[in-house]
Each structure stands twice: as C-alpha cells, then as structure tokens.
Enzyme design. Structure first.
Site, mmCIF file in Angstrom:
data_model
loop_
_atom_site.group_PDB
_atom_site.id
_atom_site.type_symbol
_atom_site.label_atom_id
_atom_site.label_comp_id
_atom_site.label_asym_id
_atom_site.label_seq_id
_atom_site.Cartn_x
_atom_site.Cartn_y
_atom_site.Cartn_z
ATOM 1 N N TYR A 127 -1.658 1.221 8.858
ATOM 2 C CA TYR A 127 -2.672 0.324 9.394
ATOM 3 C C TYR A 127 -2.885 0.462 10.895
ATOM 4 O O TYR A 127 -2.035 0.940 11.622
ATOM 5 C CB TYR A 127 -2.301 -1.126 9.089
ATOM 6 N N ARG A 172 0.860 -1.193 0.000
ATOM 7 C CA ARG A 172 0.000 0.000 0.000
ATOM 8 C C ARG A 172 0.896 1.243 0.000
ATOM 9 O O ARG A 172 0.919 2.010 0.968
ATOM 10 C CB ARG A 172 -0.940 -0.003 1.216
ATOM 11 N N ASP A 208 -3.642 -0.793 -6.521
ATOM 12 C CA ASP A 208 -4.177 -1.151 -5.207
ATOM 13 C C ASP A 208 -5.648 -1.570 -5.305
ATOM 14 O O ASP A 208 -6.562 -0.762 -5.145
ATOM 15 C CB ASP A 208 -3.999 0.051 -4.269
ATOM 16 N N GLN A 244 -0.063 2.735 -5.925
ATOM 17 C CA GLN A 244 -1.464 3.153 -5.749
ATOM 18 C C GLN A 244 -2.375 2.732 -6.913
ATOM 19 O O GLN A 244 -3.501 2.315 -6.691
ATOM 20 C CB GLN A 244 -1.515 4.668 -5.607
ATOM 21 N N SER A 249 -7.993 -1.147 -2.227
ATOM 22 C CA SER A 249 -8.617 0.176 -2.104
ATOM 23 C C SER A 249 -9.733 0.362 -3.120
ATOM 24 O O SER A 249 -10.810 0.851 -2.774
ATOM 25 C CB SER A 249 -7.572 1.286 -2.302
HETATM 26 P P1 NAD Z 1 -8.585 -1.751 6.784
HETATM 27 O O1 NAD Z 1 -9.620 -2.303 5.864
HETATM 28 O O2 NAD Z 1 -7.447 -2.623 7.180
HETATM 29 O O3 NAD Z 1 -9.312 -1.255 8.121
HETATM 30 C C1 NAD Z 1 -10.412 -0.379 8.078
HETATM 31 C C2 NAD Z 1 -10.340 0.618 9.200
HETATM 32 O O4 NAD Z 1 -10.644 -0.017 10.455
HETATM 33 C C3 NAD Z 1 -8.967 1.259 9.389
HETATM 34 O O5 NAD Z 1 -9.097 2.643 9.211
HETATM 35 C C4 NAD Z 1 -8.582 0.880 10.810
HETATM 36 O O6 NAD Z 1 -7.864 1.911 11.479
HETATM 37 C C5 NAD Z 1 -9.927 0.657 11.465
HETATM 38 N N1 NAD Z 1 -9.905 -0.132 12.717
HETATM 39 C C6 NAD Z 1 -9.178 -1.229 13.024
HETATM 40 N N2 NAD Z 1 -9.443 -1.656 14.291
HETATM 41 C C7 NAD Z 1 -10.386 -0.808 14.793
HETATM 42 C C8 NAD Z 1 -11.062 -0.727 16.037
HETATM 43 N N3 NAD Z 1 -10.840 -1.593 17.022
HETATM 44 N N4 NAD Z 1 -11.946 0.283 16.189
HETATM 45 C C9 NAD Z 1 -12.176 1.169 15.199
HETATM 46 N N5 NAD Z 1 -11.566 1.156 14.009
HETATM 47 C C10 NAD Z 1 -10.675 0.170 13.788
HETATM 48 O O7 NAD Z 1 -7.970 -0.401 6.228
HETATM 49 P P2 NAD Z 1 -7.887 0.149 4.758
HETATM 50 O O8 NAD Z 1 -9.127 0.868 4.449
HETATM 51 O O9 NAD Z 1 -7.506 -0.956 3.857
HETATM 52 O O10 NAD Z 1 -6.687 1.186 4.831
HETATM 53 C C11 NAD Z 1 -6.062 1.569 6.020
HETATM 54 C C12 NAD Z 1 -5.309 2.851 5.825
HETATM 55 O O11 NAD Z 1 -4.309 2.729 4.839
HETATM 56 C C13 NAD Z 1 -6.190 4.003 5.395
HETATM 57 O O12 NAD Z 1 -5.854 5.132 6.140
HETATM 58 C C14 NAD Z 1 -5.836 4.259 3.988
HETATM 59 O O13 NAD Z 1 -5.991 5.621 3.607
HETATM 60 C C15 NAD Z 1 -4.402 3.840 3.983
HETATM 61 N N6 NAD Z 1 -4.048 3.447 2.634
HETATM 62 C C16 NAD Z 1 -2.949 4.023 2.051
HETATM 63 C C17 NAD Z 1 -2.616 3.687 0.755
HETATM 64 C C18 NAD Z 1 -1.433 4.278 0.068
HETATM 65 O O14 NAD Z 1 -0.688 5.043 0.631
HETATM 66 N N7 NAD Z 1 -1.215 3.923 -1.176
HETATM 67 C C19 NAD Z 1 -3.380 2.783 0.055
HETATM 68 C C20 NAD Z 1 -4.474 2.220 0.678
HETATM 69 C C21 NAD Z 1 -4.791 2.551 1.972
#
Ligand code: NAD
Length: 382
Positions: free
Chosen positions: A226, A118, A126, A123, A129
């Site tokens: 994460y 990620r 991905d 990107q 996402s």
């Molecule tokens: P994910 O599907 O792994 O998790 C979803 C959300 O659940 C996350 O925001 C996590 O913080 C939250 N979570 C976990 N445990 C929790 C709890 N006990 N209570 C409440 N919330 C909880 O996450 P995702 O959507 O795949 O992505 C995670 C992060 O990575 C995001 O901030 C996203 O913007 C970032 N991301 C960055 C890139 C990049 O830089 N290229 C790409 C994809 C995602």
C-alpha cells in the site's frame, strides 16, 4: 450447513452475494442454499436459475434463518442476523461502529470482505480487488460517455480525429483496469502513482508513467503493497506537476486511496478550471471523500464546463459480472472457513483472524475495536 442469500436492501445496490454458478459450487460440496425470492433480480438472475443450480428459493426470513448469511452490503438496521449465525459481506467495519456493536451483542460471528488480507494465499477471496476491476472499467466508460469526443484516433473521409488524452491518478487495481480500458478504446493514456513500483505495470499497458521527482525521505510506498500518506512538501511538488498534466487531459480518472484515511486531494478546483470545457473528471475515490476538490460524492455535476462524475458504488452498475466475481470470492472464503461443509474456525489462521470482526459476543479484530472505541480483543478470537 445452511447458507442464506437475502436480497440486498441498500438503495442502489444491484449486486447479489451468490450467482447460480456459485450456488452450484456450494451444493456440490454439500451445503444447502436458500436464496430470497428476487435476490438476483437486479443482476438479471432469475429465481428459476437459482433453483436449477440447486438452491431453494424462499422468503427473507428463510435466508436469514441460515447458519451462514452471505451479503454484499452491510445489513440494514431492519435486518437482524440470528444469534450464533455467521455473516459474511462488506461490513465497512472500521466506519460502522453501531453495526459492529450490534453484531457482537447479537453473538453473530461476522467476517468483513474488506478485511481479508491482501496476500497471495487470500487472492481468490480478495473482493476489494475484484470489485476494483469492475469500478476501474466502468469509470473509463463513464468518462468516454460524458466526453463529446472520440477516444481513438480516426482517419475518415471527413477528416482526421485526434485521440483523446486520458490521465489516470492512482495505479492500483482500479487504476490499472481504467488504463487498460482507455487504451483498448484507443486513447492516449498517462498515469501517476505515488508508488514508483507501478511504473512498469503502467508502461506494459501502453500508457506513459508521469514521473514526479521527489527529494524526500523515501517514496510513497508504505508497508506491504500500500501507499502511505505523503509529506506536505511532496504534496506541493505533486500538485505543481500534476496541474500541467490535468490541464492537458480530456478525461481525468482518479483512484488514489490510502487505506483507513480520507482520499488524498490531488486535483484542485484551480486545476479543473484549466481543463477545456467538455472535459471530464471521474472520481473513483468519492467513497472516501474524493481526489478532486470539487467532488460531491454521489453526484454528477458540471463545473466551469467540466463534468465531475462522483458516482458511488460503480461495481453495482455492472451487477452481473460484479456479482459473479464477488460470489467467487465469497465461496472461496466460506469453503476456507468450512472446508468439509461444517464451520471449522481457526483463529490462528491469518485469513480467518484477519477477516473476523465479531465472535462469541466480542469484537475480535483489533483495528475494528480501536476504530469503534471498544476494548481491544485479548488473546485472539477464540
Ligand atoms: P488502493 O485502492 O488503496 O489505492 C489506489 C492507488 O492509489 C494505489 O496504487 C496507491 O499507491 C495510490 N495512491 C495513494 N496515494 C496517492 C497519491 N497521493 N498520489 C497518487 N497515487 C496515490 O490500492 P489497491 O488498488 O487496493 O491496491 C494497492 C496495491 O496492492 C496494488 O499494487 C495491488 O496490486 C496490490 N494488491 C496486492 C494483492 C495481493 O498480493 N494479493 C491484492 C490486491 C492488491
């Protein structure tokens, strides 16, 4: 290089790995593309559109005979990638030991879309996402559909309607899209995430961030972007505060996940009992067990008057755009692996090494090797 797109066989899978637009991108770059007859049918894409884009339409065997086979779901036991070929798709490699062993023994070079790093550089590839965007959007629509209330505030001659209250738990990619969609429909939205860094993003979408003061060792941010698992103490405090917010919501959309772990339990059966009859919980984390204690993955049930929607594979319910975005991710990965139309695998490259699962008869991904109980790869994947 010949690229094959077989029809997805997994029950309920309506997506397809390439859409005609993506076929054109590949044929323009010199790839030959073979699409199985009817592969795009469930996404309303006809064989004629694929042919117009430059693909040959053929039998399943023609697609599987290609040098690189592009899939959405992991291959079914009846599908055998050809030795020496490349396979790209969501492989659920960490949970699919049998498939991974089969691919290694069959000398298939496989890349898992879920394992692409990620990072900013990756990107455009991905797929976690891109599909989370679709899932978040569909989850809000499912909540709105099941709720016997309007989402927006309405002032009509027959009276004023108060807006629905939506609570989104987990504000990652899917959660943020769920928030944006609920706001567009006019609901009052609150959201909570264990990573305080998302507060501003939540607020910029017009939702309120639920603050849970946590007196512990740091917050819930883990390595990279994460979340990590939170301590039992923090969990208890979360539960108390969330109980109030859940009870006040008409629709709760849960998306909380921790990579490689079962989904955290955030909504107890007791909390659901405090919701008004007619309310809805949409549990997007159902794939990894669910955020709600009452979640039964793959079902929609009514408990104490509250609908608990734990439908699996939501992106498949919007197959046209889910496929379009996925196809762009796959084309981006394929052209990374074969920039001049021929495979040029560089296992020192973090994207290639991160996504590779099997190569040259071996499991080349350390995490996958650990998970499936195989000896860890030595010295990269070459
Ligand atoms: P994910 O599907 O792994 O998790 C979803 C959300 O659940 C996350 O925001 C996590 O913080 C939250 N979570 C976990 N445990 C929790 C709890 N006990 N209570 C409440 N919330 C909880 O996450 P995702 O959507 O795949 O992505 C995670 C992060 O990575 C995001 O901030 C996203 O913007 C970032 N991301 C960055 C890139 C990049 O830089 N290229 C790409 C994809 C995602």
């Amino acid at each position: 290089m010949k690229v094959g797109v077989p029809k997805e066989l997994k029950p309920g899978e309506r997506r397809v790995a390439l859409v005609p637009e993506a076929v054109k991108k590949l044929t323009d770059k010199g790839f030959d593309v073979v699409v199985e007859r009817g592969a795009g049918e469930h996404a309303n894409l006809s064989d004629g559109e694929y042919e117009e884009a430059g693909a040959k339409v053929g039998a399943a065997a023609d697609a599987w005979a290609a040098d690189a086979v592009l899939k959405v779901a992991p291959p079914e036991p009846s599908e055998s990638p050809r030795p020496g070929s490349v396979l790209i798709g969501f492989l659920s490699a960490l949970m699919n030991a049998e498939l991974v062993r089969r691919l290694a023994e069959g000398r298939v070079t496989s890349f898992a879309m879920e394992a692409i790093p990620r990072t900013t550089r990756a990107q455009s590839m991905d797929a976690l996402s891109s599909q989370a965007v679709v899932a978040g959007y569909r989850a809000t629509l499912a909540g709105a559909q099941a709720l016997g209330k309007f989402f927006p505030m309405l002032t009509t001659a027959a009276g004023t309607v108060r807006p629905a209250r939506v609570l989104v738990l987990g504000a990652g990619v899917a959660g943020l899209q769920a928030i944006a969609t609920a706001r567009r429909l006019g609901a009052v939205v609150e959201a909570y995430d264990v990573r305080p860094a998302v507060k501003e993003e939540v607020q910029s979408l017009g939702a309120k961030f639920v603050e849970i003061e946590v007196k512990q060792e740091g917050d819930g941010s883990g390595s990279g972007e994460y979340a990590r698992e939170v301590s039992a103490d923090v969990q208890r405090r979360q539960q108390e505060l969330l109980a109030e917010r859940v009870g006040a919501a008409d629709v709760v959309i849960t998306t909380a996940a921790v990579p490689g772990r079962p989904a955290p339990r955030l909504v107890s059966a007791e909390m659901v009992r405090t919701m008004r009859p007619g309310s809805v919980v949409v549990d997007l984390a159902a794939e990894t067990g669910g955020n709600c204690e009452l979640t039964a993955p793959g079902t929609v049930q009514v408990r104490d008057g509250v609908t608990i929607d734990a439908t699996l594979n939501l992106p498949s319910q919007m197959p046209f755009h889910a496929s379009l975005l996925y196809a762009n991710n796959v084309v981006s990965l394929l052209t990374h692996l074969a920039p001049e139309g021929e495979l040029l695998l560089d296992f020192d490259d973090e994207i290639t090494a991160g996504a590779a699962v099997t190569h040259d008869g071996r499991i080349v991904n350390e995490r996958v090797a650990d998970a499936v109980g195989a000896p860890a790869p030595a010295g990269g994947g070459q």
